[in-house]
Design a protein around this motif. Structure first.
Motif, PDB file in Angstrom:
ATOM      1  N   GLY A 207      11.270  17.360  17.722  1.00 19.45           N
ATOM      2  CA  GLY A 207      11.258  16.260  18.659  1.00 19.45           C
ATOM      3  C   GLY A 207       9.842  15.776  18.900  1.00 19.45           C
ATOM      4  N   ALA A 208       9.315  16.127  20.085  1.00 16.62           N
ATOM      5  CA  ALA A 208       7.973  15.689  20.438  1.00 16.62           C
ATOM      6  C   ALA A 208       6.929  16.465  19.646  1.00 16.62           C
ATOM      7  N   ALA A 209       5.676  16.014  19.767  1.00 17.53           N
ATOM      8  CA  ALA A 209       4.598  16.675  19.024  1.00 17.53           C
ATOM      9  C   ALA A 209       4.436  18.109  19.499  1.00 17.53           C
ATOM     10  N   THR A 210       3.967  18.967  18.605  1.00 14.92           N
ATOM     11  CA  THR A 210       3.810  20.376  18.928  1.00 14.92           C
ATOM     12  C   THR A 210       2.785  20.554  20.039  1.00 14.92           C
ATOM     13  N   SER A 211       3.131  21.362  21.033  1.00 12.53           N
ATOM     14  CA  SER A 211       2.242  21.576  22.168  1.00 12.53           C
ATOM     15  C   SER A 211       1.261  22.703  21.858  1.00 12.53           C
ATOM     16  N   GLN A 212       0.427  23.012  22.862  1.00 17.72           N
ATOM     17  CA  GLN A 212      -0.540  24.085  22.673  1.00 17.72           C
ATOM     18  C   GLN A 212       0.155  25.420  22.456  1.00 17.72           C
ATOM     19  N   ALA A 213       1.357  25.557  22.979  1.00 18.36           N
ATOM     20  CA  ALA A 213       2.097  26.813  22.801  1.00 18.36           C
ATOM     21  C   ALA A 213       2.389  27.066  21.334  1.00 18.36           C
ATOM     22  N   ALA A 214       2.641  26.009  20.579  1.00 22.08           N
ATOM     23  CA  ALA A 214       2.925  26.164  19.157  1.00 22.08           C
ATOM     24  C   ALA A 214       1.682  26.638  18.417  1.00 22.08           C
ATOM     25  N   ALA A 215       0.521  26.084  18.800  1.00 22.95           N
ATOM     26  CA  ALA A 215      -0.715  26.469  18.121  1.00 22.95           C
ATOM     27  C   ALA A 215      -1.107  27.904  18.456  1.00 22.95           C
ATOM     28  N   ALA A 216      -0.762  28.317  19.671  1.00 21.75           N
ATOM     29  CA  ALA A 216      -1.132  29.666  20.095  1.00 21.75           C
ATOM     30  C   ALA A 216      -0.100  30.709  19.730  1.00 21.75           C
ATOM     31  N   ALA A 217       1.075  30.274  19.263  1.00 20.84           N
ATOM     32  CA  ALA A 217       2.143  31.228  18.962  1.00 20.84           C
ATOM     33  C   ALA A 217       1.730  32.157  17.833  1.00 20.84           C
ATOM     34  N   PRO A 218       1.919  33.472  18.030  1.00 20.35           N
ATOM     35  CA  PRO A 218       1.564  34.409  16.965  1.00 20.35           C
ATOM     36  C   PRO A 218       2.496  34.244  15.789  1.00 20.35           C
ATOM     37  N   GLY A 219       1.960  34.352  14.589  1.00 18.87           N
ATOM     38  CA  GLY A 219       2.824  34.200  13.432  1.00 18.87           C
ATOM     39  C   GLY A 219       2.176  34.682  12.165  1.00 18.87           C
ATOM     40  N   PRO A 220       2.988  34.929  11.158  1.00 19.99           N
ATOM     41  CA  PRO A 220       2.480  35.366   9.868  1.00 19.99           C
ATOM     42  C   PRO A 220       1.557  34.321   9.260  1.00 19.99           C
ATOM     43  N   LYS A 221       0.462  34.756   8.718  1.00 24.83           N
ATOM     44  CA  LYS A 221      -0.512  33.850   8.119  1.00 24.83           C
ATOM     45  C   LYS A 221      -0.429  33.816   6.598  1.00 24.83           C
ATOM     46  N   ALA A 270      17.079  12.122  28.888  1.00 25.98           N
ATOM     47  CA  ALA A 270      15.892  12.920  28.568  1.00 25.98           C
ATOM     48  C   ALA A 270      15.358  12.577  27.188  1.00 25.98           C
ATOM     49  N   GLN A 271      16.278  12.339  26.241  1.00 29.69           N
ATOM     50  CA  GLN A 271      15.866  11.977  24.889  1.00 29.69           C
ATOM     51  C   GLN A 271      15.146  10.630  24.882  1.00 29.69           C
ATOM     52  N   LEU A 272      15.655   9.670  25.640  1.00 24.12           N
ATOM     53  CA  LEU A 272      15.007   8.356  25.717  1.00 24.12           C
ATOM     54  C   LEU A 272      13.623   8.464  26.348  1.00 24.12           C
ATOM     55  N   LEU A 273      13.485   9.297  27.380  1.00 25.63           N
ATOM     56  CA  LEU A 273      12.192   9.479  28.025  1.00 25.63           C
ATOM     57  C   LEU A 273      11.176  10.089  27.074  1.00 25.63           C
ATOM     58  N   ARG A 274      11.625  11.076  26.265  1.00 29.74           N
ATOM     59  CA  ARG A 274      10.715  11.678  25.285  1.00 29.74           C
ATOM     60  C   ARG A 274      10.267  10.657  24.254  1.00 29.74           C
ATOM     61  N   GLU A 275      11.202   9.806  23.816  1.00 26.89           N
ATOM     62  CA  GLU A 275      10.859   8.780  22.836  1.00 26.89           C
ATOM     63  C   GLU A 275       9.869   7.767  23.419  1.00 26.89           C
ATOM     64  N   MET A 276      10.063   7.407  24.709  1.00 29.39           N
ATOM     65  CA  MET A 276       9.145   6.456  25.357  1.00 29.39           C
ATOM     66  C   MET A 276       7.745   7.044  25.479  1.00 29.39           C
ATOM     67  N   ARG A 277       7.669   8.327  25.861  1.00 27.44           N
ATOM     68  CA  ARG A 277       6.355   8.973  25.973  1.00 27.44           C
ATOM     69  C   ARG A 277       5.676   9.043  24.614  1.00 27.44           C
ATOM     70  N   SER A 278       6.455   9.333  23.580  1.00 26.26           N
ATOM     71  CA  SER A 278       5.896   9.424  22.243  1.00 26.26           C
ATOM     72  C   SER A 278       5.330   8.083  21.785  1.00 26.26           C
ATOM     73  N   ARG A 279       6.050   6.997  22.095  1.00 30.22           N
ATOM     74  CA  ARG A 279       5.568   5.660  21.735  1.00 30.22           C
ATOM     75  C   ARG A 279       4.294   5.311  22.486  1.00 30.22           C
ATOM     76  N   GLN A 280       4.253   5.659  23.783  1.00 28.31           N
ATOM     77  CA  GLN A 280       3.074   5.351  24.598  1.00 28.31           C
ATOM     78  C   GLN A 280       1.841   6.110  24.093  1.00 28.31           C
ATOM     79  N   GLN A 281       2.036   7.350  23.653  1.00 27.25           N
ATOM     80  CA  GLN A 281       0.919   8.135  23.158  1.00 27.25           C
ATOM     81  C   GLN A 281       0.406   7.610  21.819  1.00 27.25           C
ATOM     82  N   SER A 282       1.290   6.991  21.047  1.00 27.04           N
ATOM     83  CA  SER A 282       0.888   6.482  19.736  1.00 27.04           C
ATOM     84  C   SER A 282       0.196   5.132  19.818  1.00 27.04           C
ATOM     85  N   ILE A 283       0.316   4.471  20.974  1.00 21.61           N
ATOM     86  CA  ILE A 283      -0.340   3.149  21.129  1.00 21.61           C
ATOM     87  C   ILE A 283      -1.841   3.318  21.341  1.00 21.61           C
TER      88      ILE A 283
END
Length: 283
Positions: A207-221, A270-283
């Motif tokens: 869905g939305a762009a990956t948050s800081q939690a995704a970058a910090a999530a431990p995982g196989p390298k 909620a899905q429409l709100l996420r899409e609106m935020r995503s569009r606003q961030q891309s402008i």
């Protein structure tokens, strides 16, 4: 069957439906979905587990959970880590996760506790998830949720409500083959989502762009490519990718049919709100 009117509050009425005074039930083969709590209406996370295969081969071959991934409703990675199932040494590696990756990973019990923390108050979704929870040692604390949004089975040894609720996408009729047979996740993603290759989800969010939690999530390298104890995944599966595919299948195909009308409206908003935020961030 029991009444689940107060399940979300942490307590559950254990009386049969006909004796429960908390909820009025429709006299039919189906339960009253407007009165009872529909667990598909709430928050959820998706899980996928990959295994280390060992033993003599054939019927003697055994498997142990060795790589776990969790993603949330937006596709953000909550957990992506190898785990050490505590196998006796030496073992005869047959495939799946490499022995060295599991050996130096956090203990299975520690990873299972992390899963329980993320699963608090949420529905855990997976494809064949009952097997995964059993391999993680969580079956005694879990209860399966049916297509009507209520628990249909529980292996909890305690008298209280289960600590983890899960839904198996294999039970959704559109995801089953003839006679209710199970279908592979890859085939379902290709058929239902138009994804010929699940690897297109690798490193991306559902869905939305990956948050800081995704970058910090431990995982196989890394993953080795040699055979023997350094072998790579025999099936080529990546649990993080598969967990995202499960979440997409559940959100786009299964959940709209399983949710109550009011929850479905809220999900669309909620899905429409996420899409609106995503569009606003891309402008």
């Amino acid at each position: 069957a029991i009444c689940i009117h107060m399940l979300r509050a942490g307590t559950a009425c254990r009386l049969p439906h006909r004796r429960c005074r908390q909820v009025s039930w429709i006299r039919s083969t189906r339960r009253c979905r407007t009165r009872a709590a529909n667990l598909h209406d709430g928050s959820c996370i998706a899980i996928d587990v990959e295994y280390l295969h060992y033993g003599g081969g054939g019927k003697d071959e055994q498997s142990a959970a060795a790589w776990v991934s969790l993603v949330d409703e937006e596709g953000t990675t909550l957990l992506n880590t190898y785990c050490n199932p505590g196998l006796p040494e030496p073992i005869q590696w047959k495939g799946g996760v490499a022995v060295e990756d599991a050996t130096y990973a956090p203990p299975l019990l520690q990873v299972a506790q992390t899963i329980m923390q993320h699963a608090a108050g949420k529905l855990v979704v997976g494809h064949g998830v009952a097997k995964d929870l059993q391999a993680l040692g969580l079956q005694e604390q879990s209860a399966q949720v049916g297509n009507d949004g209520s628990p249909v089975s529980s292996t909890s040894a305690s008298s209280g409500p289960p600590q983890l609720l899960f839904y198996d996408t294999m039970t959704f009729r559109k995801f089953q083959g003839q006679g209710g047979t199970a279908r592979s996740l890859r085939k379902l993603a290709a058929e239902q989502l138009g994804m010929k290759d699940l690897q297109v989800l690798k490193g991306e969010t559902a869905g939305a762009a990956t948050s800081q939690a995704a970058a910090a999530a431990p995982g196989p390298k890394r993953r080795s490519s040699k055979g023997g104890s350094r072998g790579s995944l025999r099936s080529g599966h990546d649990p993080e990718v598969d967990a995202r595919a499960v979440m997409l299948l559940y959100q786009k195909i299964a959940r709209p049919e399983l949710c109550s009308y009011e929850a479905l409206v809220a999900l669309k908003q909620a899905q429409l709100l996420r899409e609106m935020r995503s569009r606003q961030q891309s402008i």
